[in-house]
Design a protein around this motif. Structure first.
Motif, PDB file in Angstrom:
ATOM      1  N   ASP A  73      26.039  39.657  44.437  1.00 36.41           N
ATOM      2  CA  ASP A  73      26.729  41.079  44.236  1.00 36.41           C
ATOM      3  C   ASP A  73      27.766  40.867  45.340  1.00 36.41           C
ATOM      4  N   GLN A  85      31.126  36.597  34.437  1.00 32.54           N
ATOM      5  CA  GLN A  85      31.414  36.273  35.747  1.00 32.54           C
ATOM      6  C   GLN A  85      30.061  35.934  36.421  1.00 32.54           C
ATOM      7  N   ARG A  86      29.330  36.784  36.257  1.00 31.34           N
ATOM      8  CA  ARG A  86      27.889  36.728  37.067  1.00 31.34           C
ATOM      9  C   ARG A  86      27.241  35.343  36.713  1.00 31.34           C
ATOM     10  N   VAL A 119      28.919  45.167  47.142  1.00 33.68           N
ATOM     11  CA  VAL A 119      29.013  44.912  45.829  1.00 33.68           C
ATOM     12  C   VAL A 119      30.355  44.753  45.288  1.00 33.68           C
ATOM     13  N   TYR A 120      30.560  43.845  44.525  1.00 36.09           N
ATOM     14  CA  TYR A 120      31.820  43.779  44.007  1.00 36.09           C
ATOM     15  C   TYR A 120      31.376  43.548  42.357  1.00 36.09           C
ATOM     16  N   PRO A 121      31.813  44.474  41.810  1.00 37.49           N
ATOM     17  CA  PRO A 121      31.382  44.567  40.239  1.00 37.49           C
ATOM     18  C   PRO A 121      31.929  43.346  39.395  1.00 37.49           C
ATOM     19  N   LYS A 122      31.231  42.959  38.752  1.00 39.25           N
ATOM     20  CA  LYS A 122      31.313  41.406  37.736  1.00 39.25           C
ATOM     21  C   LYS A 122      31.058  41.705  36.369  1.00 39.25           C
ATOM     22  N   THR A 123      31.624  41.140  35.603  1.00 38.47           N
ATOM     23  CA  THR A 123      31.206  41.200  33.994  1.00 38.47           C
ATOM     24  C   THR A 123      29.921  40.106  33.940  1.00 38.47           C
ATOM     25  N   ASP A 124      29.219  40.226  32.838  1.00 41.56           N
ATOM     26  CA  ASP A 124      27.955  39.535  32.567  1.00 41.56           C
ATOM     27  C   ASP A 124      28.623  37.999  32.684  1.00 41.56           C
TER      28      ASP A 124
END
Length: 382
Positions: A143, A116-117, A109-114
């Motif tokens: 993810d 970016q997602r 899982v690489y964190p992403k902003t809404d």
């Protein structure tokens, strides 16, 4: 089951990839059919030629590096703008056994902003490679992808290098070079790099950014775990479902595999009508998860009330005789709770395996018994 790359497959796929990148056909399936039909025709005509051959769309042999129309008036081929490359001639096939892969539960899982997602979801939703994934698996893909910024003249991948990542374009423009020749480009959308990850083959082309841009990347191990093992497990499940159908037991192993590949999943919510009594029969269903109830209309009852006569659970199937009889449905089937089914339409079955009756003749005794039961018991859907 071990996946080992057959001799010649690497060069075959590389040549086909180059043809696709150059021609950018609107109908990829038709292009592939024409391409390989022409290639097969050439091989039949020149059996003494053992060298790998490429084919331009249109049929002309293409053993030489391809050039664009702009290149034809130049004495020198257009080169990638920064560093050169030398194509590696061969690569050893890497075995990958999904059954032995113990990393299936290791999520990346690489964190992403809404924001970016949302952009990533738009970028991947049209990619053919991911269309067979379930929604939860598609979330794994989102993810696991990480963002990569590129600058003008930056090489994203180089022909001949080993594959490390699969890329999806979010923004920017990119040129495609093969053997030093510009053969195509990407403009703000598309994807590349999957063949090197799937087949352990060297990169078939060089991709160079011509503007600033953003890519989404997935590493080799994660790509294989999500895409290849998911496909392996789904086919295995489908084959087991097919083996449970009496009239399909006579199929050879390769035929069952072909049928499994033709299946697609569909989900029905509580109370949804899956098939309706009296409708034309066009497909059969295998229950992957959930429960279904079967009803028939009492013709003697003026009110036309439906009476429940049977229930199917996980592993069950219905509509199988539609593959042969093409008769109207003899009953209705409704979802009890949320139901997930695998669907096989008649057209796909006939296209892959020939006329249905020819297949059923191998198990004719059982088939005739089912027809007799159908005449006597009008409750089972066909």
């Amino acid at each position: 089951m071990n996946f080992e790359i057959p001799t010649g497959l690497t060069d075959l796929l590389q040549d086909f990839t180059v043809a696709v990148l150059k021609e950018r056909p609107p109908n990829l399936k038709q292009f592939a059919a024409d391409y390989f039909a022409k290639l097969n025709e050439q091989n039949n005509e020149e059996e003494d030629d053992d060298k790998p051959r490429g084919v331009r769309f249109g049929g002309s042999p293409n053993p030489e590096p391809m050039q664009t129309e702009d290149d034809e008036d130049s004495d020198e081929p257009m080169e990638p703008p920064t560093r050169g490359f030398t194509r590696r001639q061969s690569v050893s096939a890497e075995r990958y056994d999904p059954a032995d892969d113990e990393d299936l539960d290791e999520k990346v899982v690489y964190p992403k902003t809404d924001e970016q997602r949302q952009r990533l979801n738009e970028a991947v939703k049209h990619i053919l490679l991911f269309r067979s994934l379930e929604p939860e698996q598609m979330q794994e893909v989102l993810d696991a992808m990480f963002e990569k910024k590129v600058l003008p003249d930056e090489h994203v991948i180089d022909q001949g290098d080993d594959g490390d990542n699969f890329y999806v374009i979010d923004s920017g423009k990119y040129d495609i070079f093969v053997n030093g020749n510009l053969v195509g480009n990407y403009d703000t959308n598309g994807s590349f790099g999957e063949l090197a990850l799937m087949y352990n083959m060297p990169r078939a082309a060089t991709i160079v950014a011509t503007t600033e841009g953003t890519l989404w990347a997935m590493d080799r191990q994660t790509f294989r775990r999500i895409v290849l093992k998911t496909a392996f497990n789904k086919r295995k499940m489908y084959e087991q479902l097919i083996e449970g159908v009496p009239v399909l037991k006579a199929l050879e192993i390769y035929e069952r595999q072909n049928v499994a590949d033709a299946l697609f999943s569909k989900t029905f919510e509580e109370g949804s009508c899956i098939i309706k009594q009296g409708d034309d029969a066009d497909c059969m269903y295998f229950i992957e998860d959930g429960e279904c109830r079967v009803t028939v209309t009492n013709k003697a009852d003026p009110s036309g009330e439906e009476v429940e006569v049977k229930r199917y659970n996980k592993g069950g199937y219905f509509g199988e005789l539609a593959l042969v009889t093409h008769k109207p449905r003899a009953a209705s089937v409704y979802a009890v709770g949320r139901v997930k089914v695998a669907v096989l339409d008649v057209q796909a079955f006939e296209r892959l395996l020939g006329p249905c009756m020819e297949i059923m003749k191998r198990n004719i005794d059982e088939y005739e018994e089912q027809l007799v039961q159908l005449d006597l018991v009008d409750a089972k859907p066909r």
